[in-house]
Design an enzyme around this catalytic site. Structure first.
Site, PDB file in Angstrom:
ATOM      1  N   SER A 170      41.805  43.911  32.109  1.00 52.48           N
ATOM      2  CA  SER A 170      43.166  43.819  33.043  1.00 52.48           C
ATOM      3  C   SER A 170      44.144  44.506  32.569  1.00 52.48           C
ATOM      4  O   SER A 170      44.356  44.550  31.382  1.00 52.48           O
ATOM      5  CB  SER A 170      43.349  42.153  33.056  1.00 52.48           C
ATOM      6  OG  SER A 170      42.783  41.536  32.284  1.00 52.48           O
ATOM      7  N   MET A 191      38.934  36.082  26.072  1.00 53.08           N
ATOM      8  CA  MET A 191      37.917  35.365  26.525  1.00 53.08           C
ATOM      9  C   MET A 191      36.771  36.512  26.947  1.00 53.08           C
ATOM     10  O   MET A 191      35.853  36.453  27.627  1.00 53.08           O
ATOM     11  CB  MET A 191      38.153  34.880  27.840  1.00 53.08           C
ATOM     12  CG  MET A 191      39.328  33.862  27.733  1.00 53.08           C
ATOM     13  SD  MET A 191      39.854  33.195  29.354  1.00 53.08           S
ATOM     14  CE  MET A 191      41.368  32.410  28.960  1.00 53.08           C
ATOM     15  N   SER A 192      36.855  37.676  26.204  1.00 51.70           N
ATOM     16  CA  SER A 192      35.836  38.591  26.498  1.00 51.70           C
ATOM     17  C   SER A 192      35.598  39.526  25.393  1.00 51.70           C
ATOM     18  O   SER A 192      35.697  38.893  23.978  1.00 51.70           O
ATOM     19  CB  SER A 192      36.356  39.791  27.428  1.00 51.70           C
ATOM     20  OG  SER A 192      37.245  40.565  27.109  1.00 51.70           O
ATOM     21  N   HIS A 221      49.234  32.774  33.751  1.00 52.98           N
ATOM     22  CA  HIS A 221      48.395  33.946  34.176  1.00 52.98           C
ATOM     23  C   HIS A 221      49.367  35.017  34.653  1.00 52.98           C
ATOM     24  O   HIS A 221      48.943  36.457  34.334  1.00 52.98           O
ATOM     25  CB  HIS A 221      47.274  33.696  34.990  1.00 52.98           C
ATOM     26  CG  HIS A 221      46.388  34.763  35.193  1.00 52.98           C
ATOM     27  ND1 HIS A 221      45.818  35.413  34.117  1.00 52.98           N
ATOM     28  CD2 HIS A 221      45.991  35.435  36.366  1.00 52.98           C
ATOM     29  CE1 HIS A 221      45.069  36.352  34.303  1.00 52.98           C
ATOM     30  NE2 HIS A 221      45.024  36.604  35.877  1.00 52.98           N
ATOM     31  N   TYR A 241      33.114  33.169  31.422  1.00 50.48           N
ATOM     32  CA  TYR A 241      33.754  31.698  32.097  1.00 50.48           C
ATOM     33  C   TYR A 241      33.358  31.975  33.464  1.00 50.48           C
ATOM     34  O   TYR A 241      33.642  30.853  34.306  1.00 50.48           O
ATOM     35  CB  TYR A 241      35.418  31.881  31.867  1.00 50.48           C
ATOM     36  CG  TYR A 241      36.243  32.837  32.370  1.00 50.48           C
ATOM     37  CD1 TYR A 241      36.324  33.249  33.607  1.00 50.48           C
ATOM     38  CD2 TYR A 241      36.575  33.846  31.501  1.00 50.48           C
ATOM     39  CE1 TYR A 241      37.055  34.182  34.029  1.00 50.48           C
ATOM     40  CE2 TYR A 241      37.524  35.144  31.737  1.00 50.48           C
ATOM     41  CZ  TYR A 241      37.729  35.173  33.047  1.00 50.48           C
ATOM     42  OH  TYR A 241      38.544  36.284  33.257  1.00 50.48           O
ATOM     43  N   GLU A 242      33.000  32.949  34.093  1.00 48.81           N
ATOM     44  CA  GLU A 242      32.743  32.972  35.405  1.00 48.81           C
ATOM     45  C   GLU A 242      31.382  32.343  35.593  1.00 48.81           C
ATOM     46  O   GLU A 242      31.401  32.215  36.901  1.00 48.81           O
ATOM     47  CB  GLU A 242      32.512  34.549  35.970  1.00 48.81           C
ATOM     48  CG  GLU A 242      33.887  35.263  35.814  1.00 48.81           C
ATOM     49  CD  GLU A 242      33.684  36.797  36.261  1.00 48.81           C
ATOM     50  OE1 GLU A 242      33.686  36.964  37.407  1.00 48.81           O
ATOM     51  OE2 GLU A 242      33.599  37.534  35.417  1.00 48.81           O
ATOM     52  N   HIS A 283      40.211  42.758  39.467  1.00 47.08           N
ATOM     53  CA  HIS A 283      39.228  43.405  38.605  1.00 47.08           C
ATOM     54  C   HIS A 283      38.423  44.219  39.950  1.00 47.08           C
ATOM     55  O   HIS A 283      38.135  43.618  40.818  1.00 47.08           O
ATOM     56  CB  HIS A 283      38.299  42.669  38.052  1.00 47.08           C
ATOM     57  CG  HIS A 283      38.880  42.160  36.809  1.00 47.08           C
ATOM     58  ND1 HIS A 283      38.311  42.702  35.490  1.00 47.08           N
ATOM     59  CD2 HIS A 283      39.524  41.215  36.323  1.00 47.08           C
ATOM     60  CE1 HIS A 283      39.147  42.232  34.442  1.00 47.08           C
ATOM     61  NE2 HIS A 283      39.829  41.154  34.943  1.00 47.08           N
ATOM     62  N   ALA A 308      42.764  42.100  27.870  1.00 48.63           N
ATOM     63  CA  ALA A 308      44.251  41.322  27.528  1.00 48.63           C
ATOM     64  C   ALA A 308      43.806  40.342  26.699  1.00 48.63           C
ATOM     65  O   ALA A 308      42.727  39.645  26.678  1.00 48.63           O
ATOM     66  CB  ALA A 308      44.782  40.781  29.056  1.00 48.63           C
ATOM     67  N   HIS A 353      32.751  38.194  32.738  1.00 50.88           N
ATOM     68  CA  HIS A 353      33.141  37.015  31.858  1.00 50.88           C
ATOM     69  C   HIS A 353      32.202  35.846  31.702  1.00 50.88           C
ATOM     70  O   HIS A 353      31.640  35.409  32.693  1.00 50.88           O
ATOM     71  CB  HIS A 353      34.514  36.838  32.009  1.00 50.88           C
ATOM     72  CG  HIS A 353      35.381  37.785  32.116  1.00 50.88           C
ATOM     73  ND1 HIS A 353      35.722  38.408  33.343  1.00 50.88           N
ATOM     74  CD2 HIS A 353      36.333  38.231  31.095  1.00 50.88           C
ATOM     75  CE1 HIS A 353      36.735  39.268  33.127  1.00 50.88           C
ATOM     76  NE2 HIS A 353      37.028  39.409  31.798  1.00 50.88           N
ATOM     77  N   ASN A 405      50.627  38.209  26.013  1.00 49.72           N
ATOM     78  CA  ASN A 405      51.489  36.894  25.894  1.00 49.72           C
ATOM     79  C   ASN A 405      51.557  36.361  24.305  1.00 49.72           C
ATOM     80  O   ASN A 405      50.389  36.534  23.857  1.00 49.72           O
ATOM     81  CB  ASN A 405      51.143  35.949  26.911  1.00 49.72           C
ATOM     82  CG  ASN A 405      49.577  35.588  26.797  1.00 49.72           C
ATOM     83  OD1 ASN A 405      48.701  36.439  27.172  1.00 49.72           O
ATOM     84  ND2 ASN A 405      49.258  34.320  26.047  1.00 49.72           N
TER      85      ASN A 405
HETATM   86  N1  HPA Z   1      44.294  33.238  25.719  1.00 54.13           N
HETATM   87  C1  HPA Z   1      42.988  33.900  25.962  1.00 54.13           C
HETATM   88  N2  HPA Z   1      42.735  34.767  26.816  1.00 54.13           N
HETATM   89  C2  HPA Z   1      44.025  35.375  26.985  1.00 54.13           C
HETATM   90  C3  HPA Z   1      45.316  35.293  26.877  1.00 54.13           C
HETATM   91  C4  HPA Z   1      45.426  33.897  25.930  1.00 54.13           C
HETATM   92  O1  HPA Z   1      46.333  33.613  25.614  1.00 54.13           O
HETATM   93  N3  HPA Z   1      45.919  36.203  27.253  1.00 54.13           N
HETATM   94  C5  HPA Z   1      45.342  37.047  27.933  1.00 54.13           C
HETATM   95  N4  HPA Z   1      44.128  36.761  27.872  1.00 54.13           N
END
Ligand code: HPA
Length: 276
Positions: free
Chosen positions: A32, A213-214, A249, A87-88, A63, A115, A85, A237
């Protein structure tokens, strides 16, 4: 997955039929915020994932879902504009299928970007982090099941998963661009829920500097196939519980947007001098 090698061959043959003979030198997974880098690729060939045999189709908004193959800073690159991902709902074997396809296409270098949430309290959102190592405490592994000896060995080393020479080159590029590039450890969480504050404290205790998460499944199969990997996280973040405000998000997307120029500049300058 049954007949994995056959499926990989079919996917690779389809891609090869679209991009011609010239070998691809670097595979790139654009996370991202970095997707637009694919838009500056010269002489691009676009291949939607939905057209490639056995490729999954990305479900995340923001994406794009295609390969972009062409020239970037004098190198021939194959970029994934959008990744798959866990999680998808995909199995890890599906998440890594495109990376294994790159191997069949004889691609030996891989850039993984993402990210991530910043766990290291002395860093800040917008910082870029070279991944020096990762932590995967979740049980699943993309290579669980019968080993494909044609791809790599059953048991293989992960101590050089993130290539040291490439990191040194990246640091030099960062310095030349005036970036305060960080280097640290990325811990995988499955998502899609962000981590809890307690999980973030746990990650810090584990030695993690970032959570995301990737990337980890891709890095594992890349090591299996002895690809050289460079991983870069955009810390979008502070991870949960570090600041007062809840995670959002939109913040991830906004910071990614702000960092994308320096992120793109870094990737371009690394690509230019990437040793082949
Ligand atoms: N946690 C997990 N995945 C992320 C985060 C986070 O804080 N920020 C961007 N991707």
């Amino acid at each position: 997955m049954d007949n994995l090698m056959e499926k990989l061959q079919e996917a690779a043959s389809y891609i090869a039929s679209k991009i011609g003979e010239e070998p691809v030198q670097i595979g790139m997974v654009l996370g991202s915020g970095l997707g637009e880098l694919a838009d500056v690729i010269q002489d691009p060939v676009y291949i939607p994932y939905k057209d490639i045999p056995h490729f999954p189709v990305s479900t995340v908004s923001g994406h794009k879902s295609r390969l972009v193959v062409g020239n970037l800073e004098g190198k021939r690159v194959l970029c994934m504009q959008g990744r798959f991902h866990y999680y998808e709902g995909y199995g890890m074997d599906q998440v890594v299928f495109p990376i294994q396809t790159m191997h069949i296409l004889k691609i030996k270098n891989l850039l993984l970007t993402n990210a991530a949430g910043c766990v290291n309290e002395s860093w800040k959102p917008g910082d870029l982090m070279l991944i020096s190592d990762h932590i995967k405490l979740i049980a699943d592994n993309p290579l669980r099941g019968m080993n494909q000896d044609a791809l790599g060995e059953r048991f293989f080393d992960m101590s050089t998963a993130y290539d040291k020479t490439l990191r040194q080159i990246a640091k030099k590029c960062g310095k030349d661009l005036g970036l305060d590039l960080k280097e640290g450890i990325y811990q995988l969480f499955t998502g899609p829920s962000f981590e809890t504050p307690a999980e973030v404290r746990f990650a810090r205790l584990c030695g993690a500097d970032a959570v995301g998460m990737s990337t980890v499944p891709e890095a594992i199969v890349a090591s299996h196939m002895r690809m050289k990997v460079l991983g870069i996280s955009c810390l979008t973040n502070m991870a949960a519980g570090i600041l007062e405000q809840p995670l959002d998000h939109r913040e991830v997307l906004e910071t990614g947007e702000k960092a994308k120029e320096s992120f793109s500049a870094l990737v371009r300058s690394i690509t230019k001098v990437w040793p082949l």
